[in-house]
Design a protein around this motif. Structure first.
Motif, PDB file in Angstrom:
ATOM      1  N   MET A   9       0.823  -1.204   0.000  1.00  0.00           N
ATOM      2  CA  MET A   9       0.000   0.000   0.000  1.00  0.00           C
ATOM      3  C   MET A   9       0.862   1.261   0.000  1.00  0.00           C
ATOM      4  N   SER A  50      -2.321  -8.922  -1.021  1.00  0.00           N
ATOM      5  CA  SER A  50      -2.641  -7.501  -1.010  1.00  0.00           C
ATOM      6  C   SER A  50      -3.906  -7.212  -1.809  1.00  0.00           C
ATOM      7  N   LEU A  62      -6.343  -0.980  -2.595  1.00  0.00           N
ATOM      8  CA  LEU A  62      -5.043  -0.923  -3.252  1.00  0.00           C
ATOM      9  C   LEU A  62      -5.144  -0.286  -4.632  1.00  0.00           C
TER      10      LEU A  62
END
Length: 393
Positions: free
Chosen positions: A108, A124, A132
């Motif tokens: 991030m 992620s 994201l």
């Protein structure tokens, strides 16, 4: 270049590609989990400006090793140091290859800071895909996926776009799966498989966690969720085909009936070279593909969702939305860890994941805090099920 997860298989491949281009690529940051000795070997070879060990108890050993080697590399420790370096001017490109949810903060940070992000940390996107992608758009980051499948799609799409602005000329994405070491096996025959068998992938050299995910097809399920965020398509337009040769890495079908595919030998250095060099092509160290030498045939078959229900569970989590993918991922991480520790059997992995998804309702994924709470809740629930040996049937 910052390489996070430098001592793992993807980090090793990334450093091999970087070393082939000393005139244009330079390692400035290396980060590892707790293997100080392996990190020091890489520091001596690549001489980065910064070295980070995530395990803070190993910081003194890192400092001593750098001093003994006569290196002026600056030592750091802890996840916060990795996150800070990801967003700093110490690098303009980040290889995000930290395994698991631990890779989310630094990923991030790199996105917010507008880096070129070579994304190998699928968690992620699975945990925080919407957040994201929004951070990447706002920060001006370029995301180049390093999973061979998503990298193949990246190469096949017009202008190699990875944001949610793909126009309506794209009909569907077809992700290919090797089928793992147990392709063709029935569910009943998987009850007694060993850790050694599960991590013995027939085509790819990967870490143990990713290898087990490939064996359960959870890896492909996570990739479906990733593809949804990267390319802006709903799950109904993301298909999976088992392709045991692992030469066609994925396909893109357009509304005019055309299908484009990216082919190559099963070597992560190709995808990494695309990430480092794009839009140019640079040498990866991987040879060209000789289809005749590889057997002269390409086979495809549908995945067996009865024997490998993790793929079905991932599609379900994507459809549920909100925190459901985070719950899926967290439960899977705990279950796979327990399997690798020989505390549960192979078939208990999908059973534990399904139990956790049924026990914890999904909620809106409005912030990282909400996602972290869901992640922690799922881990606690799954760990309790493992500890109590009450794995669902």
């Amino acid at each position: 270049m910052a390489v996070f997860g430098a001592t793992g298989s993807i980090g090793t491949s990334a450093l091999d590609v970087i070393a082939r281009h000393p005139d244009r690529l330079r390692v400035t940051v290396l980060a590892a989990g707790r293997d100080v000795e392996a990190l020091l070997v890489l520091c001596r070879r690549h001489r980065p400006q910064h070295a980070v060990i995530a395990d803070e108890t190993r910081f003194a050993a890192l400092c001593d090793g750098l001093r003994d080697a006569g290196l002026d590399t600056r030592a750091h420790a802890g996840a916060k140091a990795i996150e800070d370096l990801a967003g700093s001017d110490a690098c303009n490109t980040v290889v995000a290859a930290i395994v698991g949810a631990a890779g989310l903060p630094s990923t991030m940070a790199a996105a917010r800071a507008g880096k070129r992000l070579l994304l190998a940390n699928k968690e992620s996107l699975v945990l925080a895909g919407e957040l994201l992608m929004a951070a990447a758009r706002e920060g001006g980051a370029t995301i180049v996926p390093i999973d061979s499948e998503h990298n193949a799609i990246f190469q096949c799409l017009p202008s190699a776009r990875t944001q949610s602005s793909i126009d309506n000329t794209l009909a569907r994405i077809i992700l290919t799966a090797s089928g793992g070491p147990f392709r063709g096996r029935t569910r009943a025959s998987l009850a007694d498989v060993t850790v050694e068998q599960a991590v013995n992938h027939p085509k790819w050299s990967m870490g143990p966690k990713i290898s087990v995910d490939s064996a359960t097809l959870m890896n492909k399920g996570l990739e479906v969720i990733e593809a949804h965020h990267l390319f802006g398509l709903p799950g109904a337009r993301i298909d999976v085909l088992v392709h045991p040769q692992s030469l066609v890495h994925s396909m893109v079908e357009f509304i005019d009936g055309s299908t484009l595919a990216q082919l190559g030998l099963p070597d992560m250095r190709t995808a990494l070279a695309v990430g480092f060099g794009w839009p140019q092509r640079i040498d990866s160290g991987v040879g060209g593909l000789d289809l005749l030498a590889e057997g002269g045939r390409l086979d495809f078959e549908p995945p067996d969702l009865d024997a490998f229900p993790c793929l079905r569970l991932a599609y379900g989590a994507l459809a549920a939305g909100g925190t459901a993918p985070a719950l899926l991922n967290a439960a899977n991480e705990v279950a796979v860890s327990a399997f690798l520790q020989r505390r549960i059997g192979f078939l208990s992995i999908p059973a534990l994941v399904e139990d956790t998804l049924a026990a914890i309702p999904a909620s809106p994924a409005t912030s990282l805090d909400a996602l972290h709470d869901a992640d922690a809740h799922a881990r606690h629930h799954t760990a309790q099920a493992v500890a109590a040996a009450r794995t669902p049937a």
